[in-house]
Enzyme design. Structure first.
Site, PDB file in Angstrom:
ATOM      1  N   ASP A  89       0.501   3.603   2.279  1.00  0.00           N
ATOM      2  CA  ASP A  89       0.207   4.156   3.597  1.00  0.00           C
ATOM      3  C   ASP A  89      -0.963   5.147   3.451  1.00  0.00           C
ATOM      4  OD1 ASP A  89       0.734   4.043   6.342  1.00  0.00           O
ATOM      5  OD2 ASP A  89       1.853   5.915   6.267  1.00  0.00           O
TER       6      ASP A  89
ATOM      7  N   ASP B 212       0.857  -1.190   0.000  1.00  0.00           N
ATOM      8  CA  ASP B 212       0.000   0.000   0.000  1.00  0.00           C
ATOM      9  C   ASP B 212       0.892   1.239   0.000  1.00  0.00           C
ATOM     10  OD1 ASP B 212       0.358   0.988   3.023  1.00  0.00           O
ATOM     11  OD2 ASP B 212       0.330  -1.193   2.990  1.00  0.00           O
TER      12      ASP B 212
HETATM   13  N1  LIG Z   1       1.137   1.350   5.797  1.00  0.00           N
HETATM   14  C1  LIG Z   1       1.646   0.514   6.698  1.00  0.00           C
HETATM   15  N2  LIG Z   1       2.051   0.959   7.897  1.00  0.00           N
HETATM   16  C2  LIG Z   1       2.578   0.098   8.802  1.00  0.00           C
HETATM   17  N3  LIG Z   1       2.710  -1.208   8.575  1.00  0.00           N
HETATM   18  C3  LIG Z   1       2.324  -1.687   7.393  1.00  0.00           C
HETATM   19  N4  LIG Z   1       2.348  -2.931   6.897  1.00  0.00           N
HETATM   20  C4  LIG Z   1       1.845  -2.887   5.662  1.00  0.00           C
HETATM   21  N5  LIG Z   1       1.482  -1.637   5.338  1.00  0.00           N
HETATM   22  C5  LIG Z   1       1.770  -0.855   6.404  1.00  0.00           C
END
Ligand SMILES: Nc1ncnc2[nH]cnc12
Ligand SMILES: CSC[C@H]1O[C@H](OP(=O)(O)O)[C@H](O)[C@@H]1O
Length: 290
Positions: free
Chosen positions: A214, A212
């Site tokens: 975030d 992703d």
């Molecule tokens: N955006 C994110 N923040 C923290 N841990 C994660 N693991 C996978 N995506 C994450």
């Protein structure tokens, strides 16, 4: 007891290794409690390896609850010298897109609620941690990824992994702050593990798989678990191919690692006067220096 030079810790989405043969579940008790789950020991193309599901099979443990010390100690007790983590991470850079792989070489610590050392109780050690990832293991891992030429996956060698406490994901202000620091990816687990691996003189490297963006990216929705798991199911297939390949490479050419002698100049307490109970507890780590 089963022995293995190579350990694998599977994170979110990677709870088993399908290619393992001669599988044996090993329950390990340690002076730091029980690991996240049984260690799944077996062979990958003939090489003994030990696999551990970081959050337990069924993903039962949140990052703050992880028995990091027991996990690393359990690996050490099986003789592990090289520890590879496969982890889900959020991307903090445009060019690191979901399903890309990153092999970080630095960390920023944003954890606040965990113990990240085996030491204390009368024995003090300060490991060098300027280069928290084993360069040679990371290079071998990178070569494994490159050789596979995985469809749609770009490999990024190097980068900074922000390790946050969780379990909630970051706020936008935090995410932008980490970007302003030049960080590459964000997760909740690997820094703690890397510190303990270094104290245990185990070479450590991370195969971080972006799931992703975030919550900083104007064109992408804020991270959700659904998003992470959706991408990690794809990543888990790739991760297993990479792990199999890197195990072949490590078997053919086990690299030197500075991690293997990390405690040589780290322990400041004279061991001859240190408390016997602590020496006993840390015997597995300190035996060669006593
Ligand atoms: N955006 C994110 N923040 C923290 N841990 C994660 N693991 C996978 N995506 C994450
Ligand atoms: C389920 S998303 C957040 C979770 O995923 C990552 O775990 P791991 O490093 O074990 O793959 C991240 O660090 C969080 O713990």
């Amino acid at each position: 007891m089963v022995q293995a030079d190579i350990g694998i810790i599977g994170g979110s989405g990677l709870y088993k290794m399908d290619a393992l043969t001669d599988v044996e579940e090993v329950t390990v008790d340690t002076p730091f409690g029980q690991p996240s789950d049984a260690l799944i020991c077996g062979k990958l193309d003939g090489t003994p390896v030990a696999f551990l599901a970081r959050h337990g099979r069924g993903h039962r443990l949140m990052p703050t609850e992880l028995p990091f010390r027991a996990n690393v100690y359990a690996m050490k007790s099986l003789g592990v010298k090289y520890l590879i983590s496969a982890s889900a991470v959020g991307s903090l850079k445009e060019e690191v897109k979901p399903v890309d792989m990153v092999i970080p070489d630095q960390f920023i610590d944003r954890t606040k609620d965990r113990v990240a050392t085996f030491f204390g109780e009368g024995i003090v050690a300060h490991i060098a941690f300027g280069d928290p990832i084993c360069k040679n293991l990371a290079a071998t891992l990178g070569d494994a990824v490159d050789s596979l030429d995985l469809a749609g996956v770009t490999l990024h060698r190097g980068g900074t992994y922000v390790c946050m406490e969780g379990p909630a994901f970051s706020t936008k202000a935090e995410s932008h702050l980490y970007r302003s620091w030049g960080a590459t990816v964000i997760g909740m687990t690997n820094l703690t593990e890397a510190k303990l691996a270094r104290e245990a003189e185990i070479a450590y490297a991370t195969l971080a798989m972006a799931t992703d963006y975030d919550c900083w990216h104007p064109d992408h929705d804020n991270v959700t678990v659904e998003m992470v798991i959706g991408n990690l199911q794809k990543n888990a297939v790739n991760a297993q191919l990479v792990i199999r390949d890197v195990v072949r490479r490590l078997t053919a050419n086990p690299p030197d690692s500075e991690a293997h002698s990390a405690l040589k100049y780290a322990v400041i307490t004279p061991l001859d006067t240190a408390p016997e109970a602590t020496k006993d507890k840390l015997k597995l780590l300190l035996d060669k220096y006593m």
